[in-house]
Scaffold this motif. Structure first.
Motif, PDB file in Angstrom:
ATOM      1  N   SER A   2       0.846  -1.189   0.000  1.00  0.00           N
ATOM      2  CA  SER A   2       0.000   0.000   0.000  1.00  0.00           C
ATOM      3  C   SER A   2       0.883   1.241   0.000  1.00  0.00           C
ATOM      4  O   SER A   2       1.726   1.420   0.886  1.00  0.00           O
ATOM      5  N   ILE A   3       0.717   2.087  -1.013  1.00  0.00           N
ATOM      6  CA  ILE A   3       1.549   3.284  -1.155  1.00  0.00           C
ATOM      7  C   ILE A   3       0.827   4.478  -0.546  1.00  0.00           C
ATOM      8  O   ILE A   3      -0.276   4.841  -0.983  1.00  0.00           O
ATOM      9  N   LYS A   4       1.443   5.062   0.456  1.00  0.00           N
ATOM     10  CA  LYS A   4       0.829   6.179   1.162  1.00  0.00           C
ATOM     11  C   LYS A   4       1.599   7.484   0.993  1.00  0.00           C
ATOM     12  O   LYS A   4       1.039   8.558   1.220  1.00  0.00           O
ATOM     13  N   CYS A  44       9.426   8.251   1.491  1.00  0.00           N
ATOM     14  CA  CYS A  44       8.255   7.918   0.681  1.00  0.00           C
ATOM     15  C   CYS A  44       8.348   6.477   0.188  1.00  0.00           C
ATOM     16  O   CYS A  44       9.372   5.805   0.343  1.00  0.00           O
ATOM     17  N   ASP A  45       7.262   6.006  -0.416  1.00  0.00           N
ATOM     18  CA  ASP A  45       7.195   4.632  -0.909  1.00  0.00           C
ATOM     19  C   ASP A  45       7.577   4.512  -2.377  1.00  0.00           C
ATOM     20  O   ASP A  45       8.003   3.454  -2.825  1.00  0.00           O
ATOM     21  N   VAL A  68       4.177   9.611  -1.727  1.00  0.00           N
ATOM     22  CA  VAL A  68       4.770   9.715  -3.056  1.00  0.00           C
ATOM     23  C   VAL A  68       5.774  10.854  -3.048  1.00  0.00           C
ATOM     24  O   VAL A  68       5.438  11.990  -2.695  1.00  0.00           O
ATOM     25  N   LEU A  72      -1.302   9.714 -10.106  1.00  0.00           N
ATOM     26  CA  LEU A  72      -1.124   9.157  -8.770  1.00  0.00           C
ATOM     27  C   LEU A  72      -1.711   7.756  -8.675  1.00  0.00           C
ATOM     28  O   LEU A  72      -1.141   6.867  -8.020  1.00  0.00           O
ATOM     29  N   CYS A 124       0.710   4.654  -7.729  1.00  0.00           N
ATOM     30  CA  CYS A 124       0.353   4.003  -6.470  1.00  0.00           C
ATOM     31  C   CYS A 124      -0.282   2.627  -6.683  1.00  0.00           C
ATOM     32  O   CYS A 124      -0.731   1.990  -5.731  1.00  0.00           O
ATOM     33  N   VAL A 146      -3.148  10.119  -0.117  1.00  0.00           N
ATOM     34  CA  VAL A 146      -1.721  10.022  -0.380  1.00  0.00           C
ATOM     35  C   VAL A 146      -1.039  11.317   0.055  1.00  0.00           C
ATOM     36  O   VAL A 146      -1.563  12.408  -0.169  1.00  0.00           O
TER      37      VAL A 146
END
Length: 371
Positions: A2-4, A65-66, A6, A283, A287, A27
């Motif tokens: 899970s990308i939270k 960041c992810d 950026v 995004l 993501c 995000v």
């Protein structure tokens, strides 16, 4: 995963316009940008103040960041390569960007995968006399008309190339186009591709002044351009949003002019005219979320860039209020502190019904802005 968070390399208006979409998707944005007054600084959860090609700063960015994405293409891929080898997730990847950042390499790549482009060569490898006028472009770092020249004779070509001895140039034929067109396309990590309506762009001195959506072209031509965009993103194995500029030559032939591996000026109308904007779509792609609906909310729309026409420190509030009072108008201001000739300070999008003439609306907006 899970990308939270950026990370965005670049803090200009393109990063600024991601803010609402990021909030909608839950995000957070972390920005790497050189100046404290760059537009996106005000919306970032945190900011690293460093040049965009500072790889050490990007290494720090990556710890916060992810995934890391790009607001512009003026980056140093060689400097970023060690970070990618260490596992930093760049979207689009450095491999995707590699054939696109240099305009000559970009043209070679497009030709290699079978997409049509104007006749071109490097300045050093022009092997036959070219007919004037021709187009001279800086291979790197040109944008908004900078680094692009319409050359009418050999003397002018000689003067320009002598003045830019440290610059590598691309030479291309001058295309007597009927219209300039553009399409925004996105691809997700799992290969899902979506395209937005094809638009007409109207340029002056190689700077976009107007975008009309959708372009007044045939369904057959629309389908062809959408297919070309899909083929490009599939061949690249790209992730993210891409702006593709084209020339319409005659009734049915199109040539690809340039590719921008990022959100693009020709897609600003999507903020208000489409179900999902190009910024949210980008995004979503980076993501690894399902891509969104690209259809228009109204029969048509026109977007006008608010370009600087003077050297000034002015927020042009009165003019912005006049523009915002127009029916179905949406005004975006990029919070730049100074105006200069040709600088993009903001834009206006007006949603149109089927009976409204885009040209008339554009003239009204420009009469308010430039008077």
């Amino acid at each position: 995963m899970s990308i939270k968070r950026v990370g965005v390399i670049g803090g200009g208006q393109l990063a600024l316009m991601m803010a609402k979409s990021a909030e909608k998707l839950g995000v957070e944005l972390v920005i790497q940008t050189p100046n404290k007054d760059d537009p996106a600084v005000t919306i970032a959860q945190s900011t690293i103040f460093a040049p965009i090609n500072d790889a050490a700063a990007t290494a720090t960015l990556a710890t916060r960041c992810d995934v890391v994405t790009f607001e512009n293409e003026f980056v140093d891929l060689a400097a970023l390569a060690p970070l990618a080898e260490q596992g930093v997730c760049f979207r689009p990847s450095l491999e995707v960007l590699s054939p696109l950042l240099d305009k000559y390499h970009q043209r070679c790549y497009l030709q290699q995968i079978g997409l049509p482009v104007p006749k071109f060569a490097t300045l050093e490898n022009v092997s036959e006399p070219w007919q004037f006028p021709l187009v001279l472009k800086s291979r790197r770092h040109g944008y908004d008309g900078q680094g692009t020249f319409i050359v009418k004779d050999a003397d002018t070509l000689h003067q320009l190339t002598n003045a830019g001895k440290k610059t590598s140039f691309l030479v291309e034929e001058f295309v007597p186009f009927v219209k300039e067109l553009a399409i925004i396309a996105a691809r997700s990590p799992n290969g899902e591709i979506v395209t937005y309506p094809v638009v007409e762009t109207q340029q002056k001195n190689q700077v976009c002044h107007r975008v009309i959506a959708p372009a007044d072209i045939s369904t057959e031509l629309t389908n062809l351009i959408q297919e070309m965009a899909g083929n490009l993103l599939h061949n690249l194995q790209a992730v993210g949003i891409f702006g593709i500029e084209l020339f319409l030559v005659g009734d049915r032939q199109v040539l690809i002019n340039e590719i921008a591996p990022r959100t693009h000026n020709s897609g600003h109308f999507t903020l208000d005219a489409c179900e999902v904007s190009q910024f949210e779509q980008h995004l979503r792609a980076v993501c690894d979320l399902p891509l969104g609906n690209t259809s228009l909310r109204s029969p048509a729309a026109v977007m006008i860039n608010l370009l600087g026409y003077e050297e000034s420190e002015n927020d042009y509030l009165v003019k912005r209020q006049q523009l915002a009072a127009l029916p179905n108008a949406f005004v975006y201001w990029y919070d730049k502190k100074t105006s200069r000739l040709g600088r993009k300070l903001g834009h206006v999008t007006v949603l149109l019904d089927s009976n409204t003439d885009a040209e008339e609306v554009a003239q009204i907006i420009e009469s308010i802005w430039y008077v």
